[in-house]
Motif scaffolding. Structure first.
Motif, PDB file in Angstrom:
ATOM      1  N   ILE A 244       2.909  -0.852  16.225  1.00 47.60           N
ATOM      2  CA  ILE A 244       1.600  -0.912  15.583  1.00 47.60           C
ATOM      3  C   ILE A 244       1.707  -0.635  14.091  1.00 47.60           C
ATOM      4  CG2 ILE A 244      -0.707   0.108  15.507  1.00 47.60           C
ATOM      5  CD1 ILE A 244      -0.185  -1.617  17.983  1.00 47.60           C
ATOM      6  N   ALA A 245       2.568   0.285  13.706  1.00 47.32           N
ATOM      7  CA  ALA A 245       2.643   0.693  12.299  1.00 47.32           C
ATOM      8  C   ALA A 245       3.038  -0.447  11.370  1.00 47.32           C
ATOM      9  CB  ALA A 245       3.641   1.847  12.151  1.00 47.32           C
ATOM     10  N   LEU A 246       3.987  -1.273  11.776  1.00 46.60           N
ATOM     11  CA  LEU A 246       4.452  -2.341  10.892  1.00 46.60           C
ATOM     12  C   LEU A 246       3.365  -3.382  10.609  1.00 46.60           C
ATOM     13  CD1 LEU A 246       8.097  -2.748  12.203  1.00 46.60           C
ATOM     14  CD2 LEU A 246       7.421  -2.037   9.905  1.00 46.60           C
ATOM     15  N   PRO A 247       2.708  -3.938  11.621  1.00 45.69           N
ATOM     16  CA  PRO A 247       1.638  -4.895  11.302  1.00 45.69           C
ATOM     17  C   PRO A 247       0.454  -4.248  10.600  1.00 45.69           C
ATOM     18  CG  PRO A 247       1.756  -4.521  13.671  1.00 45.69           C
ATOM     19  CD  PRO A 247       2.972  -3.897  13.074  1.00 45.69           C
ATOM     20  N   LEU A 248       0.199  -2.970  10.864  1.00 48.16           N
ATOM     21  CA  LEU A 248      -0.881  -2.281  10.159  1.00 48.16           C
ATOM     22  C   LEU A 248      -0.527  -2.131   8.681  1.00 48.16           C
ATOM     23  CD1 LEU A 248      -3.623  -0.870  10.411  1.00 48.16           C
ATOM     24  CD2 LEU A 248      -2.392   1.249  10.968  1.00 48.16           C
ATOM     25  N   ALA A 249       0.729  -1.813   8.393  1.00 47.71           N
ATOM     26  CA  ALA A 249       1.171  -1.714   6.999  1.00 47.71           C
ATOM     27  C   ALA A 249       1.083  -3.066   6.297  1.00 47.71           C
ATOM     28  CB  ALA A 249       2.597  -1.170   6.940  1.00 47.71           C
ATOM     29  N   ARG A 250       1.347  -4.145   7.042  1.00 48.59           N
ATOM     30  CA  ARG A 250       1.243  -5.483   6.442  1.00 48.59           C
ATOM     31  C   ARG A 250      -0.193  -5.841   6.086  1.00 48.59           C
ATOM     32  NH1 ARG A 250       5.601  -6.654  10.171  1.00 48.59           N
ATOM     33  NH2 ARG A 250       4.138  -7.415  11.779  1.00 48.59           N
TER      34      ARG A 250
END
Length: 247
Positions: free
Chosen positions: A56-62
């Motif tokens: 979840i963290a990676l797409p949220l950061a994107r």
């Protein structure tokens, strides 16, 4: 908190994304990211408790959200670091029930039943307090977790299967006297079987609401899922949002 070497060490981390492949599908990830990005708001920061490999963290950061994570498993975090964008996400190694990081956050969140990785009520209460202490006034704590599946237990039975397919078997064992449970995973590859057992503590929605009140949070909304389907007596999971009071 789970022992890294026993449950989420190198052996599990190496195949975690593959073994949980359905949870990485866009139709699963995108609604969660949409929900969290909207709740965080423009310029807000998000704290993921149990960041793992960054599902979840990676797409949220994107999406432009500044994300920081806490996780006990160095092996899982190394997988996050190896992914595009993973090196840019700040991660603190530690028990997410008690570990503090600098700064305030608009949103703190726990997904995919991770609250149950804390295997005592005291630890779960500590987690709510820790999340609340990280939140700015008006900030929100979000938890995605299953509703205990006890209605599937007939008298005298304590096991509920959750996966039965070629090469993979999974079942949960419940102890209703202590609210403890354990998930058991059997995997067969080329005729060789591996077995993993992970302990959990299941928790009811109303119990989580009480933990939130102890931490100074109040229930803002509860849904069946990330797309905001109504939560009903037939729901098998929920996404709950508790808010920290202003001032």
């Amino acid at each position: 908190m789970l022992d890294e070497d026993g449950y989420f060490g190198e052996a599990v981390a190496a195949r975690y994304d593959e073994s949980s492949g359905e949870m990485f599908a866009p139709e699963v990830v995108d609604p969660a990211v949409d929900f969290l990005a909207e709740l965080t708001g423009e310029g807000g920061r998000a704290l993921e408790l149990g960041i793992g490999t960054g599902r979840i963290a990676l797409p949220l950061a994107r999406r432009g959200v500044e994300v920081h994570g806490i996780d006990l498993s160095r092996a899982m975090v190394e997988r996050l670091r190896d992914k595009p964008g993973g090196a840019a996400i700040g991660v603190t190694i530690g028990d997410f029930a008690t570990t503090r990081v600098d700064g305030g956050f608009s949103v703190a969140y726990l997904v995919f039943n991770t609250i149950m990785n804390l295997t005592s009520q005291d630890a779960q209460v500590d987690c709510f307090r820790n999340a609340a202490n990280h939140l700015e006034p008006g900030g929100c704590f979000v938890v995605e977790v299953t509703v205990p599946d006890l209605r599937r237990l007939p008298p005298g039975q304590n096991a509920v299967p959750f996966r039965v397919e070629d090469g993979r078997l999974g079942f949960d064992l419940y102890d209703v006297a202590t609210q403890s449970m354990s998930s058991h995973h059997v995997r067969v590859v080329d005729g060789h079987a591996t077995y993993l057992s992970v302990p959990f503590r299941y928790v009811w929605p109303e119990e989580l609401d009480l933990m939130a009140r102890i931490a100074g949070l109040r229930l803002r909304e509860r849904w069946d899922g990330w797309s905001r389907e109504p939560f009903t007596s037939e729901s098998r999971q929920h996404v709950s949002v508790w808010e920290k009071a202003d001032g």
